[in-house]
Design a protein around this motif. Structure first.
Motif, PDB file in Angstrom:
ATOM      1  N   PRO A  55       0.799  -1.234   0.000  1.00  0.00           N
ATOM      2  CA  PRO A  55       0.000   0.000   0.000  1.00  0.00           C
ATOM      3  C   PRO A  55       0.828   1.279   0.000  1.00  0.00           C
ATOM      4  O   PRO A  55       0.416   2.274  -0.569  1.00  0.00           O
ATOM      5  CB  PRO A  55      -0.820  -0.094   1.286  1.00  0.00           C
ATOM      6  N   HIS A  56       2.008   1.258   0.597  1.00  0.00           N
ATOM      7  CA  HIS A  56       2.827   2.471   0.625  1.00  0.00           C
ATOM      8  C   HIS A  56       3.430   2.789  -0.741  1.00  0.00           C
ATOM      9  O   HIS A  56       3.950   3.871  -0.948  1.00  0.00           O
ATOM     10  CB  HIS A  56       3.927   2.356   1.686  1.00  0.00           C
ATOM     11  N   LEU A  57       3.345   1.841  -1.686  1.00  0.00           N
ATOM     12  CA  LEU A  57       3.833   2.079  -3.047  1.00  0.00           C
ATOM     13  C   LEU A  57       2.690   2.375  -4.015  1.00  0.00           C
ATOM     14  O   LEU A  57       2.895   2.383  -5.227  1.00  0.00           O
ATOM     15  CB  LEU A  57       4.633   0.865  -3.535  1.00  0.00           C
ATOM     16  N   ALA A  99       0.721   8.682   1.926  1.00  0.00           N
ATOM     17  CA  ALA A  99       1.388   9.098   3.161  1.00  0.00           C
ATOM     18  C   ALA A  99       0.809   8.355   4.365  1.00  0.00           C
ATOM     19  O   ALA A  99       1.546   7.992   5.284  1.00  0.00           O
ATOM     20  CB  ALA A  99       1.258  10.605   3.345  1.00  0.00           C
ATOM     21  N   TYR A 100      -0.490   8.116   4.357  1.00  0.00           N
ATOM     22  CA  TYR A 100      -1.117   7.362   5.449  1.00  0.00           C
ATOM     23  C   TYR A 100      -0.490   5.969   5.560  1.00  0.00           C
ATOM     24  O   TYR A 100      -0.080   5.541   6.628  1.00  0.00           O
ATOM     25  CB  TYR A 100      -2.625   7.256   5.224  1.00  0.00           C
ATOM     26  N   HIS A 115       2.582  10.909  11.019  1.00  0.00           N
ATOM     27  CA  HIS A 115       1.364  10.092  10.984  1.00  0.00           C
ATOM     28  C   HIS A 115       0.287  10.712  11.877  1.00  0.00           C
ATOM     29  O   HIS A 115      -0.883  10.772  11.499  1.00  0.00           O
ATOM     30  CB  HIS A 115       1.660   8.657  11.412  1.00  0.00           C
ATOM     31  N   ARG A 116       0.693  11.192  13.047  1.00  0.00           N
ATOM     32  CA  ARG A 116      -0.280  11.839  13.936  1.00  0.00           C
ATOM     33  C   ARG A 116      -0.862  13.094  13.284  1.00  0.00           C
ATOM     34  O   ARG A 116      -2.074  13.321  13.336  1.00  0.00           O
ATOM     35  CB  ARG A 116       0.373  12.181  15.271  1.00  0.00           C
ATOM     36  N   ASP A 117      -0.009  13.898  12.641  1.00  0.00           N
ATOM     37  CA  ASP A 117      -0.495  15.106  11.961  1.00  0.00           C
ATOM     38  C   ASP A 117      -1.415  14.748  10.803  1.00  0.00           C
ATOM     39  O   ASP A 117      -2.428  15.405  10.568  1.00  0.00           O
ATOM     40  CB  ASP A 117       0.681  15.943  11.456  1.00  0.00           C
ATOM     41  N   LEU A 118      -1.062  13.698  10.100  1.00  0.00           N
ATOM     42  CA  LEU A 118      -1.882  13.233   8.982  1.00  0.00           C
ATOM     43  C   LEU A 118      -3.238  12.741   9.468  1.00  0.00           C
ATOM     44  O   LEU A 118      -4.274  13.046   8.866  1.00  0.00           O
ATOM     45  CB  LEU A 118      -1.136  12.125   8.239  1.00  0.00           C
TER      46      LEU A 118
END
Length: 145
Positions: A55-57, A99-100, A115-118
């Motif tokens: 998923p990160h790709l 980014a998530y 991640h927290r900001d996202l």
């Protein structure tokens, strides 16, 4: 090798932080109705990315699947800078999704704050989607039919 990995992660964290600030500015400059739509688009993109093997790709061309980080955030940011509002929204949604997944379970300490900001930004979009008066109107219209 650990030092090299940490340096790469630090550089990636710095890049993600810069991109996140730009995405946040663009999201906050959108009208409320558009932000509600963006929340739906981002959720859909996150779901599509989660169905991928990596998923990160998500959004990365297939020939570049062996990189530590994909190019989905770069592609999403480039689209988010577009003058076309629809392309920009799709770019923001793509950036948020990639980014998530990239920051979700990261072992790198300096990427976790992103991640927290996202998640905070995604929560804001979710709340605005829930507060969308047109959504309630659509529900009432189908209930009346």
């Amino acid at each position: 090798m650990r030092i090299v990995t940490r340096l790469i992660a630090m550089n990636r964290a710095r890049l993600l932080g810069r991109q996140l600030r730009e995405i946040e500015r663009q999201v906050h400059n959108l009208p409320k109705r558009t932000r509600a739509r963006l929340g739906t688009m981002a959720l859909r993109e996150i779901g599509q990315a989660s169905r991928c093997d990596f998923p990160h790709l998500y959004g990365t061309p297939p020939e570049e699947r062996y990189l530590a980080w994909g190019q989905g955030t770069d592609i999403g940011l480039a689209r988010a800078r577009s003058d076309n509002a629809e392309v920009a929204m799709r770019g923001i949604a793509l950036w948020l999704a990639v980014a998530y997944h990239e920051t979700k379970n990261t072992p790198h300490e300096n990427i976790r704050p992103h991640h927290r900001d996202l998640m905070r930004l995604l929560r804001e979009l979710k709340e605005q989607h829930r507060a969308d008066p047109m959504q309630e109107w659509g529900v009432q219209a189908t209930a009346a039919a």
